[in-house]
Design an enzyme around this catalytic site. Structure first.
Site, PDB file in Angstrom:
ATOM      1  N   CYS A  99       4.411 -15.146  -1.146  1.00  0.00           N
ATOM      2  CA  CYS A  99       3.801 -15.031   0.186  1.00  0.00           C
ATOM      3  C   CYS A  99       2.886 -16.196   0.522  1.00  0.00           C
ATOM      4  O   CYS A  99       1.998 -16.536  -0.268  1.00  0.00           O
ATOM      5  CB  CYS A  99       2.934 -13.780   0.245  1.00  0.00           C
ATOM      6  SG  CYS A  99       3.725 -12.335  -0.402  1.00  0.00           S
ATOM      7  N   ASN A 280       2.340 -12.378   5.589  1.00  0.00           N
ATOM      8  CA  ASN A 280       3.621 -12.895   5.082  1.00  0.00           C
ATOM      9  C   ASN A 280       4.782 -12.215   5.843  1.00  0.00           C
ATOM     10  O   ASN A 280       4.539 -11.318   6.652  1.00  0.00           O
ATOM     11  CB  ASN A 280       3.691 -12.627   3.572  1.00  0.00           C
ATOM     12  CG  ASN A 280       3.814 -11.149   3.291  1.00  0.00           C
ATOM     13  OD1 ASN A 280       3.280 -10.319   4.023  1.00  0.00           O
ATOM     14  ND2 ASN A 280       4.529 -10.812   2.258  1.00  0.00           N
ATOM     15  N   CYS A 282       7.045  -9.900   5.402  1.00  0.00           N
ATOM     16  CA  CYS A 282       7.278  -8.441   5.508  1.00  0.00           C
ATOM     17  C   CYS A 282       6.005  -7.670   5.847  1.00  0.00           C
ATOM     18  O   CYS A 282       6.011  -6.427   5.908  1.00  0.00           O
ATOM     19  CB  CYS A 282       7.931  -7.940   4.231  1.00  0.00           C
ATOM     20  SG  CYS A 282       9.463  -8.830   3.863  1.00  0.00           S
ATOM     21  N   GLY A 283       4.904  -8.346   6.057  1.00  0.00           N
ATOM     22  CA  GLY A 283       3.712  -7.706   6.630  1.00  0.00           C
ATOM     23  C   GLY A 283       2.717  -7.140   5.646  1.00  0.00           C
ATOM     24  O   GLY A 283       1.639  -6.699   6.038  1.00  0.00           O
ATOM     25  N   GLU A 284       3.059  -7.139   4.337  1.00  0.00           N
ATOM     26  CA  GLU A 284       2.168  -6.464   3.394  1.00  0.00           C
ATOM     27  C   GLU A 284       1.015  -7.332   2.909  1.00  0.00           C
ATOM     28  O   GLU A 284       0.133  -6.849   2.213  1.00  0.00           O
ATOM     29  CB  GLU A 284       2.976  -5.943   2.189  1.00  0.00           C
ATOM     30  CG  GLU A 284       3.497  -7.004   1.216  1.00  0.00           C
ATOM     31  CD  GLU A 284       4.809  -7.644   1.648  1.00  0.00           C
ATOM     32  OE1 GLU A 284       5.189  -7.472   2.822  1.00  0.00           O
ATOM     33  OE2 GLU A 284       5.441  -8.317   0.818  1.00  0.00           O
ATOM     34  N   PRO A 430       7.708  -4.641  -0.352  1.00  0.00           N
ATOM     35  CA  PRO A 430       8.959  -3.901  -0.121  1.00  0.00           C
ATOM     36  C   PRO A 430       9.803  -3.752  -1.396  1.00  0.00           C
ATOM     37  O   PRO A 430      10.555  -2.805  -1.523  1.00  0.00           O
ATOM     38  CB  PRO A 430       9.704  -4.753   0.903  1.00  0.00           C
ATOM     39  CG  PRO A 430       8.887  -5.958   1.183  1.00  0.00           C
ATOM     40  CD  PRO A 430       7.604  -5.875   0.417  1.00  0.00           C
TER      41      PRO A 430
HETATM   42  O1  CDP Z   1      11.762  -7.759  -4.383  1.00  0.00           O
HETATM   43  P1  CDP Z   1      11.338  -9.173  -4.130  1.00  0.00           P
HETATM   44  O2  CDP Z   1      10.295  -9.687  -5.065  1.00  0.00           O
HETATM   45  O3  CDP Z   1      12.521 -10.098  -4.087  1.00  0.00           O
HETATM   46  O4  CDP Z   1      10.723  -9.288  -2.647  1.00  0.00           O
HETATM   47  P2  CDP Z   1      10.152  -8.191  -1.630  1.00  0.00           P
HETATM   48  O5  CDP Z   1       9.144  -7.332  -2.309  1.00  0.00           O
HETATM   49  O6  CDP Z   1      11.280  -7.508  -0.943  1.00  0.00           O
HETATM   50  O7  CDP Z   1       9.401  -9.113  -0.585  1.00  0.00           O
HETATM   51  C1  CDP Z   1       8.124  -9.632  -0.876  1.00  0.00           C
HETATM   52  C2  CDP Z   1       7.881 -10.875  -0.108  1.00  0.00           C
HETATM   53  O8  CDP Z   1       8.733 -11.915  -0.574  1.00  0.00           O
HETATM   54  C3  CDP Z   1       8.179 -10.819   1.377  1.00  0.00           C
HETATM   55  O9  CDP Z   1       7.187 -10.212   2.142  1.00  0.00           O
HETATM   56  C4  CDP Z   1       8.285 -12.295   1.674  1.00  0.00           C
HETATM   57  O10 CDP Z   1       7.015 -12.889   1.734  1.00  0.00           O
HETATM   58  C5  CDP Z   1       9.041 -12.796   0.466  1.00  0.00           C
HETATM   59  N1  CDP Z   1      10.517 -12.855   0.704  1.00  0.00           N
HETATM   60  C6  CDP Z   1      11.099 -14.020   1.189  1.00  0.00           C
HETATM   61  O11 CDP Z   1      10.393 -14.986   1.411  1.00  0.00           O
HETATM   62  N2  CDP Z   1      12.448 -14.100   1.416  1.00  0.00           N
HETATM   63  C7  CDP Z   1      13.241 -13.057   1.196  1.00  0.00           C
HETATM   64  N3  CDP Z   1      14.560 -13.163   1.432  1.00  0.00           N
HETATM   65  C8  CDP Z   1      12.683 -11.850   0.709  1.00  0.00           C
HETATM   66  C9  CDP Z   1      11.316 -11.776   0.472  1.00  0.00           C
END
Ligand code: CDP
Length: 582
Positions: A99, A280, A282-284, A430
């Site tokens: 993020c 970031n 997804c907003g968290e 997420p």
């Molecule tokens: O499960 P994972 O660690 O792949 O990611 P997530 O928990 O679904 O997403 C966490 C954060 O990763 C999102 O809020 C984004 O900042 C980043 N993200 C991204 O940059 N690109 C993606 N395709 C998915 C997630």
């Protein structure tokens, strides 16, 4: 010594989906593109790299011991760090955070600097959030040329195109969040900027609303628009009309979401350093400009214990994992190579980390507690209060060994007697891919379906059943392929007489749950989360704009930091659906 020789313990289970995801995007490949690393090697590579930070604080640290602890933490799927850490730790990119928030200044230099920085971050697997609120509105004057400005939405298209061209190091597509303050003169253009479903596909968008705006909505009053370049009033709008448009667009397409800027800044631990204007993708994770954050998630399904033949959560084991996970994430800050110097400085001055949970819906299944019940809300609060309390304690303990984060004296903690290693410790992500790797339900979301039918290449139909549901079905003697197929068709067991009645209320899925319970659950977790909570409120296809408005109002009243809704079928490329609706 090669990585492989150090591995003694096998990982205990890996679903087929997990193996596929890992092979496609996480495991090392050789020059010909062939996978040359096993999942065990991946966890060993990550553990070894993250453990190295120990030497910064204690020359005599037993690195091997810590490495083994980190290895087991991941290989037992008790905790996983965010995807960039799994992908890049101990490899050439070395960028470990998911993020980022970047500033966008009101100048051509400033805008293109941000485009460049975003491109560099996407290449390394991170997601970027921006506030476009500082850009002067469309049609205002440009001093140097005498021409007229294009406005935030028009510039967002440049970021969108740049993102499209950069496939994150062949791993994942870049993701962006755009925030615009509700008092920006271009707010109506922004609210509608994703109404054409093929535009701005690499962006999530959120309107940054203020308490003042929400008050104006409730009083059906007007509010001032402010031109950010002059700070002067640039018009007035009816708050109700703006809110209605926002709700209508979200009802139609899912965008925009809302973030509550004042609520976010009430929990800013570093108000003297700056204001948080964006999150970031997804907003968290709200962040200061030029800040990044490493996230990690604890898989709750690994903390079940049997007591007097009843399942319960093992808080002792959870505590141990929280403390180790905080250490892991704090080490990650030192071991990550941040792609921009200023980000490196900000991150190391504030040392924010975001520890959260995943597998909550599966945990509820295991404990036979319906997601949409007061008992589930109470459990959510208890778990997150525990994670927050123990992670703060772990951060204080670390500070005693390593010192508080450098901006501690400028933080809200400065008068506390306890030191703190990290400006924040908790975030609920997420876990889109992490939950697939760990084989559990994602974040705090309810399961989307109990069983899916997948059609594979030669038209074979494969039934995939939620593992907890499958276990119950076999144990209680009602499992059959035909029943699982029927459940996949209907997307629910609510009225299925072949499923025992007590289990019908336990095994609820996203669409069985009333939208207001989604918000109640988000609020229950938010209450004990330093940063924010990733949650999508699922609405049925026939929900009305009034239903969406009710959800937005509820989110504000219950002190959520933002809200995202999704009405079934409102996006063309919906990722998840039950087969009935296809
Ligand atoms: O499960 P994972 O660690 O792949 O990611 P997530 O928990 O679904 O997403 C966490 C954060 O990763 C999102 O809020 C984004 O900042 C980043 N993200 C991204 O940059 N690109 C993606 N395709 C998915 C997630």
């Amino acid at each position: 010594m090669g990585d492989g020789e150090k591995v003694t313990d096998q990982i205990d289970f890996l679903t087929e989906n997990a193996r596929t995801v890992l092979e496609r995007r996480y495991l090392k490949k050789d020059a010909s593109g062939k996978v040359c690393e096993s999942p065990e090697h991946m966890f060993r590579r990550v553990a070894a790299h993250i453990a190295k930070a120990e030497k910064n604080y204690d020359k005599n640290a037993d690195i091997q011991k810590i490495e083994d602890q980190f290895y087991r933490l991941m290989a037992e799927f008790r905790f996983l760090p965010n995807s960039p850490t799994l992908m890049n730790a101990g490899r050439s990119l070395g960028q470990l955070a998911a993020c980022f928030v970047l500033p966008v200044d009101d100048s051509i230099d400033g805008i293109f600097e941000a485009v460049k920085n975003a491109a560099i971050i996407h290449k390394s697997g991170g997601g970027t959030g921006f506030s476009f609120s500082r850009l002067r509105p469309e049609k205002s004057k440009v001093g140097s040329t005498g021409g007229v400005a294009s406005g935030p939405v028009s510039f967002m298209k440049i970021f969108n195109t740049a993102t499209e061209q950069i496939k994150q190091g062949g791993t994942r597509r870049g993701a962006n969040m755009a925030v615009l303050r509700v008092d920006h003169p271009d707010i109506m253009t922004f609210i509608r900027c994703k109404s054409n479903k093929s535009e701005l596909n690499n962006f999530n968008i959120s309107v940054g609303v203020t308490d003042q705006f929400m008050d104006a909505v409730s009083q059906k009053g007007d509010y001032d628009l402010i031109d950010p370049s002059s700070g002067k009033m640039a018009g007035r709008l009816s708050a109700e009309a703006v809110y209605d448009e926002l709700v209508k667009q979200a009802w139609e397409t899912g965008d925009p979401g809302i973030i509550f800027l004042d609520e976010i800044n009430r929990f800013n631990t570093l108000p003297d350093i700056g204001e948080m204007e964006a999150t970031n993708p997804c907003g968290e994770q709200p962040l200061l400009p030029m800040e990044a954050c490493n996230l990690g998630s604890i898989n709750l399904t690994r903390f079940i214990t049997q007591k007097e033949s009843k399942s319960e959560l093992d808080y002792e084991k959870l505590k141990e994992t929280i403390h180790l996970a905080v250490r892991f994430l704090d080490n990650t800050i030192d071991m990550s190579r941040y792609p921009i110097d200023e980000i490196d400085k900000t991150v190391k001055a504030n040392r924010k980390i975001g520890l959260g949970i995943m597998g909550f819906a599966d945990l509820l299944y295991m404990l036979e507690i319906p997601y949409d019940s007061d008992e589930a809300l109470e459990l959510a609060g208890n778990i997150m209060a525990f994670v927050q309390k123990e992670s703060h304690k772990a951060s204080s303990d670390l500070a005693k060994e390593r010192g508080s984060f450098p901006n501690f004296d400028r933080s809200i903690f400065k008068d506390n007697k306890d030191p703190r290693r990290n400006a924040t410790t908790t975030t609920i992500a997420p876990t889109g891919t992490l939950s697939i790797i760990a084989g559990c339900s994602s974040g705090i979301e309810p399961a989307f379906a109990l069983s899916y039918v997948r059609t594979v290449m030669d038209n074979d139909r494969l039934i995939e059943v939620n593992p907890v549901f499958k276990r119950f079905a076999i144990e209680k003697g009602f499992y059959s392929d035909a029943l699982m197929e029927e459940i996949a068709e209907n997307g629910t067991v609510k009225e299925n007489l072949n499923v025992p009645s007590d289990l019908r209320s336990v095994f609820v899925t996203a669409h069985d749950i009333k939208p207001e319970y989604h918000i109640k659950m988000q609020a229950a977790f938010q209450k004990y989360t330093d940063n924010a909570v990733s949650k999508t409120v699922n609405l049925p296809h026939d929900a009305s704009p009034a239903d969406v408005r009710f959800i937005y109002d509820q989110a504000f009243e219950t002190k959520c930091k933002g809200v995202t809704i999704y009405r079934d079928g409102s996006k063309d490329n919906q990722v998840l659906s039950v087969s009935k609706k296809e």
